[in-house]
Scaffold this motif. Sequence first.
Motif, short mmCIF file in Angstrom:
data_model
loop_
_atom_site.label_atom_id
_atom_site.label_comp_id
_atom_site.label_asym_id
_atom_site.label_seq_id
_atom_site.Cartn_x
_atom_site.Cartn_y
_atom_site.Cartn_z
N PRO A 174 5.36 1.53 -11.91
CA PRO A 174 4.02 0.94 -10.61
C PRO A 174 3.39 0.20 -11.17
CG PRO A 174 3.64 3.44 -11.54
CD PRO A 174 5.19 2.81 -11.86
N VAL A 175 2.91 0.10 -12.42
CA VAL A 175 2.37 -1.01 -12.87
C VAL A 175 3.30 -2.31 -13.15
CG1 VAL A 175 0.62 0.38 -13.75
CG2 VAL A 175 2.47 -0.04 -15.39
N VAL A 176 4.44 -2.00 -13.02
CA VAL A 176 5.05 -3.91 -13.44
C VAL A 176 5.38 -4.22 -12.34
CG1 VAL A 176 7.00 -4.77 -13.38
CG2 VAL A 176 6.53 -2.94 -15.41
N GLU A 234 -9.39 -0.67 -11.56
CA GLU A 234 -9.65 0.34 -11.06
C GLU A 234 -8.52 -0.28 -9.75
OE1 GLU A 234 -11.93 0.45 -7.56
OE2 GLU A 234 -12.41 2.61 -8.61
N VAL A 235 -8.06 -1.52 -9.64
CA VAL A 235 -7.04 -2.56 -9.71
C VAL A 235 -6.05 -4.01 -9.94
CG1 VAL A 235 -7.88 -2.30 -7.48
CG2 VAL A 235 -8.68 -4.36 -8.00
N PRO A 236 -5.35 -3.97 -9.85
CA PRO A 236 -4.70 -5.15 -10.49
C PRO A 236 -5.98 -6.32 -10.88
CG PRO A 236 -2.70 -4.66 -9.14
CD PRO A 236 -4.08 -3.98 -8.63
N ALA A 237 -5.45 -7.28 -11.94
CA ALA A 237 -6.61 -8.10 -12.33
C ALA A 237 -6.54 -8.88 -13.07
CB ALA A 237 -8.01 -8.36 -12.69
N THR A 238 -6.81 -10.73 -13.19
CA THR A 238 -6.61 -11.19 -13.81
C THR A 238 -7.78 -11.52 -14.90
OG1 THR A 238 -5.25 -12.76 -12.55
CG2 THR A 238 -5.90 -13.89 -14.19
N PHE A 272 -4.17 -14.76 -26.60
CA PHE A 272 -3.43 -15.59 -25.51
C PHE A 272 -4.54 -16.34 -24.57
CE2 PHE A 272 -0.67 -12.21 -26.65
CZ PHE A 272 1.47 -12.99 -27.22
N GLY A 273 -6.15 -15.69 -24.26
CA GLY A 273 -6.75 -16.64 -23.76
C GLY A 273 -6.84 -16.02 -22.65
N HIS A 274 -5.87 -15.53 -22.12
CA HIS A 274 -6.03 -14.92 -20.85
C HIS A 274 -4.86 -13.98 -20.30
CE1 HIS A 274 -3.16 -18.86 -20.13
NE2 HIS A 274 -3.45 -17.48 -18.64
N LEU A 275 -4.40 -12.96 -19.49
CA LEU A 275 -3.67 -12.10 -18.81
C LEU A 275 -3.72 -11.30 -17.28
CD1 LEU A 275 -4.03 -9.32 -19.58
CD2 LEU A 275 -3.92 -9.85 -21.68
N SER A 276 -2.36 -11.67 -16.76
CA SER A 276 -2.53 -10.46 -15.61
C SER A 276 -2.26 -8.61 -16.12
CB SER A 276 -1.64 -10.79 -15.10
OG SER A 276 -1.90 -12.07 -14.51
N MET A 277 -3.25 -7.98 -15.62
CA MET A 277 -3.59 -6.72 -16.25
C MET A 277 -3.13 -5.90 -14.48
SD MET A 277 -6.59 -4.72 -17.59
CE MET A 277 -7.18 -3.88 -15.81
N SER A 278 -2.37 -5.22 -15.31
CA SER A 278 -2.18 -4.18 -13.55
C SER A 278 -3.02 -3.28 -13.73
CB SER A 278 -0.98 -3.31 -14.15
OG SER A 278 -0.59 -2.34 -15.04
N ARG A 279 -3.34 -1.96 -12.19
CA ARG A 279 -4.00 -0.74 -12.74
C ARG A 279 -3.69 -0.46 -13.13
NH1 ARG A 279 -1.92 2.32 -7.69
NH2 ARG A 279 0.29 1.55 -8.94
N ALA A 305 0.41 -2.30 -17.52
CA ALA A 305 1.47 -3.97 -17.73
C ALA A 305 0.71 -4.66 -17.90
CB ALA A 305 2.77 -3.33 -17.23
N VAL A 306 0.76 -5.73 -19.28
CA VAL A 306 0.24 -6.90 -18.34
C VAL A 306 0.87 -7.88 -18.53
CG1 VAL A 306 -2.09 -6.32 -19.67
CG2 VAL A 306 -0.40 -7.11 -21.14
#
Length: 181
Positions: free
Chosen positions: A128-130, A160-164, A36-43, A62-63
């Motif tokens: 919590p990750v969603v 450690e924290v949510p990230a893209t 997919f090239g990129h994603l948003s990721m939870s802790r 979760a992503v």
Amino acid sequence: MNAQYPRVAGYVIGIGSNIDPEANVPRILDALLRHFGHLSMSRILRTQPVDMASAREFFNLAVFVETQIAPAALKNICNGIECALGRDRGDPSRALKDRVADLDILFALDPGEPLPALAQVDGVYFQPVVADIYGLLGLPVTAGGVAGVTIRLGEVSAGEVPATIHRDGRTGQIVVVEQRP
């Protein structure tokens, strides 16, 4: 919460591993980035096994992947990642066993469609990750709680924290943009 609407189409995928998760979660994320090239990721949270006899803690996260592919095609990608990492998808008791990789499509996001309330998300360990994913998508949800587990993704750290997360198409390097709570 279900009155909010996403701005982009895609899927929220729940991820878990309790066999060498420090190594396998980065492998899972790398495989998703290749697709997919990129994603948003939870802790990444440490959780105890649920409905299985195991002493091994899980790493759960979760992503969100922005895509318009069909759910069956995404499920094939997820199953392929699990198998490539060594999970036996043909084992009828696989849900009761420790696992190197577990990828589940939690739900699709479609512009104009209501979001599932966090209480409706399957698996209390995914709620919590969603919430982190909703926050990354600009929705007014705060997960709070503990900091996540740090993992290595190539030359960078995440979890450690949510990230893209992006894969640079020129260099192949992974770029992490952390979103501080």
